[in-house]
Design a protein around this motif. Sequence first.
Motif, mmCIF file in Angstrom:
data_model
loop_
_atom_site.group_PDB
_atom_site.id
_atom_site.type_symbol
_atom_site.label_atom_id
_atom_site.label_comp_id
_atom_site.label_asym_id
_atom_site.label_seq_id
_atom_site.Cartn_x
_atom_site.Cartn_y
_atom_site.Cartn_z
ATOM 1 N N PRO A 165 59.217 23.931 1.187
ATOM 2 C CA PRO A 165 59.381 23.255 2.479
ATOM 3 C C PRO A 165 60.801 23.369 3.047
ATOM 4 N N GLN B 153 50.891 17.807 5.445
ATOM 5 C CA GLN B 153 51.739 16.933 4.648
ATOM 6 C C GLN B 153 51.251 16.809 3.202
ATOM 7 N N LYS C 273 54.706 20.845 5.011
ATOM 8 C CA LYS C 273 55.058 20.834 3.600
ATOM 9 C C LYS C 273 54.233 21.883 2.850
#
Length: 173
Positions: free
Chosen positions: A33, A88, A125
């Motif tokens: 990330p 995420q 992410k």
Amino acid sequence: MLSQKYKPTDINSIVGNKININNIHQWITNWTPLNKKKCLLISGNSGIGKTLSIEVILKSLNYNIVELNSDDERDKEYIKTSIKPILQVFKTVFGKKNALVVNDLDCLSDHGFISALIDCIKETKIPIICTCNDRYNQAFKTFATYCEDIKFKNPNTNDIYKFINPIYKKEKI
């Protein structure tokens, strides 16, 4: 159908673009990330093996593929409500890492989709991989600055022959 029966299932059996395939594998393997470019944009003619290469590589690395195709709903609202939350979640409950694959980026009807996708890239992410036929489409000018760029080329005649000749013999064509 022969195209499914003889579809390559590992990296080494994909015809052509060996350097690009290795670059994709390396990009995914080294992805974090914290990367400056969190998205990979793969371009090239239709049917050249972009999506197949991504699929084979991600499966070999035990990724869960979240896929958006040209016939799926792809607008700004859908991205915000359905895709953004997935970005995420690094791993599934089964321990597989997630990756978002957006195929045929240049088959869009909603221009807000690109700006929503840029927002996703900024916050993700998980790796995002996009494919398109025309890398130089004006709609991608800003988008491409957020992406690592890989351009697929047509495989040479020799490589195609080496792949198809055994199939011809086996199928008695």
